[in-house]
Motif scaffolding. Structure first.
Motif, short mmCIF file in Angstrom:
data_model
loop_
_atom_site.label_atom_id
_atom_site.label_comp_id
_atom_site.label_asym_id
_atom_site.label_seq_id
_atom_site.Cartn_x
_atom_site.Cartn_y
_atom_site.Cartn_z
N CYS A 1 -0.25 15.03 5.57
CA CYS A 1 0.13 14.63 6.92
C CYS A 1 0.14 13.12 7.05
O CYS A 1 -0.49 12.40 6.26
N ALA A 2 0.87 12.64 8.06
CA ALA A 2 0.97 11.20 8.30
C ALA A 2 1.36 10.94 9.74
O ALA A 2 2.10 11.71 10.35
N THR A 3 0.84 9.85 10.26
CA THR A 3 1.27 9.28 11.53
C THR A 3 1.74 7.86 11.24
O THR A 3 1.08 7.13 10.47
N ARG A 4 2.86 7.46 11.82
CA ARG A 4 3.39 6.12 11.55
C ARG A 4 2.32 5.06 11.82
O ARG A 4 1.69 5.02 12.88
N GLY A 5 2.10 4.21 10.82
CA GLY A 5 1.15 3.12 10.95
C GLY A 5 -0.29 3.47 10.63
O GLY A 5 -1.16 2.59 10.64
N ARG A 6 -0.58 4.77 10.34
CA ARG A 6 -1.95 5.18 10.09
C ARG A 6 -2.18 5.70 8.67
O ARG A 6 -3.26 6.21 8.35
N GLY A 7 -1.18 5.62 7.81
CA GLY A 7 -1.35 6.07 6.43
C GLY A 7 -1.04 7.54 6.25
O GLY A 7 -0.78 8.27 7.21
N ALA B 1 9.66 12.05 3.96
CA ALA B 1 10.02 10.64 3.98
C ALA B 1 8.93 9.80 4.63
O ALA B 1 8.57 8.72 4.14
N LEU B 2 8.38 10.28 5.76
CA LEU B 2 7.31 9.53 6.41
C LEU B 2 6.05 9.50 5.54
O LEU B 2 5.35 8.48 5.47
N LEU B 3 5.76 10.61 4.86
CA LEU B 3 4.62 10.61 3.94
C LEU B 3 4.77 9.51 2.90
O LEU B 3 3.81 8.78 2.61
N VAL B 4 5.96 9.39 2.31
CA VAL B 4 6.18 8.40 1.25
C VAL B 4 6.02 6.98 1.79
O VAL B 4 5.33 6.15 1.18
N THR B 5 6.63 6.68 2.92
CA THR B 5 6.55 5.31 3.42
C THR B 5 5.12 4.96 3.86
O THR B 5 4.66 3.84 3.64
N GLU B 6 4.41 5.92 4.44
CA GLU B 6 3.03 5.67 4.84
C GLU B 6 2.10 5.57 3.62
O GLU B 6 1.00 5.02 3.72
N ALA B 7 2.55 6.07 2.48
CA ALA B 7 1.77 5.95 1.24
C ALA B 7 2.16 4.72 0.43
O ALA B 7 1.70 4.54 -0.69
#
Length: 319
Positions: A132-138, A223-229
């Motif tokens: 899981c991911a939230t934008r800006g929180r990893g 996609a959000l998982l990758v960018t937050e990682a």
């Protein structure tokens, strides 16, 4: 994982786990699951539909004004202040794997606000793995913060992809693409679930992912998982606005740039010169040898004598 999850992410996690329970229950008796073909090699099951209905019910109970964009039931508009909040849902990514009992599939849920992905959940019910991911929180896997792999050389990298499977897909082009990539890396895998492939890039289990013909619900959460990682996601030429372009490339920043060098000419957004090069390659006779990168195109060693003059040295360790 952050001690305080975003409320919308909490709801998405609840929805994903509920869908996962439906999927796991059905997997106990896979032969009884009703399967229909949406198109050649493109399947939908009653499990996809039941899981999607459960997800939508949970999301709209919490946020009745939000919009929905789901693989099986399509789009429904939001209302009032929630009209710009769109839940992008794939209730069972990897349906073909599921109906064969091959345990690589997942639930994928993302929230897009305006034109930005804000929340993401990818849940693997066979392993009880929650990404899981939230934008800006990893990005997180279960309770552990995840990061993309740190490799910087393509020759060391394990990549994942998906093969064309629909009628009309450019199979020969994809084979040429693979012929460009495979000699340059340590290995290419085809697991069969794009959302899970992207989650694995985010976790550093693989170094990169590329595929064509994908829909937004296949890639939004991953996609959000990758960018937050710490990784990058775009189309084959590196443009970040890829969600509806049916091309997806993801990797850590160094490998991402190297993959663009190999894949860019196969993009529908490639330059006219690159497209001409691809067309010429497709016109070569089928039995013509594949051109290898210069570093790999070394002459074959002569046959060893029947009785070596001296014992060979110990071989180096390889993986």
């Amino acid at each position: 994982m952050s001690s305080t999850l975003h409320p919308m992410l909490n709801v998405a996690i609840k929805a994903a786990r509920t869908a996962g329970t439906i999927i796991n229950r059905a997997a106990l008796d896979i032969e009884s699951v009703r399967v229909a073909a949406k198109a050649t090699n493109d399947y939908v099951t009653e499990v996809d539909q039941a899981a999607e209905a459960a997800i939508i019910d949970i999301l709209l109970t919490a946020y009745p004004d939000h919009a929905i964009w789901a693989e099986e039931s399509g789009r429904r508009e939001g209302h009032h202040g929630g009209a710009d909040h769109v839940w992008i849902i794939d209730p069972l990514d990897g349906t073909t794997n599921f109906i064969h009992g091959f345990p690589v599939y997942c639930v994928s849920i993302a929230l897009m606000v305006g034109n930005k992905l804000e929340q993401a959940v990818v849940y693997d019910p066979t392993r009880n793995d929650l990404f899981c991911a939230t934008r800006g929180r990893g990005a997180y896997l279960n309770d552990r913060r995840i990061r993309v792999a740190k490799r910087t050389e393509m020759r060391e990298c394990l990549l994942s992809t998906g093969f064309p499977f629909r009628a009309g897909d450019q199979f020969k082009t994809y084979l040429n693409l693979l012929a460009d990539v495979m000699p340059r890396c340590a290995g290419v895998r085809r697991p069969g679930s794009a959302a899970l492939d992207l989650a694995y890039v985010a976790a550093g289990f693989s170094d990169g992912f590329f595929e064509t013909g994908l829909s937004p619900w296949d890639v939004a959460a991953g996609a959000l998982l990758v960018t937050e990682a710490g990784g990058l996601v775009g189309n084959f030429t590196g443009e970040a606005n890829f969600l509806e372009q049916k091309e997806c490339l993801a990797a850590n920043p160094r490998i991402y740039g190297q993959l663009i060098g190999s894949l860019g000419k196969y993009s529908k957004f490639a330059s006219a010169g690159d497209k001409a090069t691809v067309r010429q390659a497709l016109q070569k006779p089928a039995d013509e040898p594949m051109a290898l990168p210069e570093a790999l195109n070394t002459p074959t060693a002569p046959d060893a004598p029947d009785t070596p003059e001296a014992p060979p040295s110990a071989p180096s360790s390889t993986v």
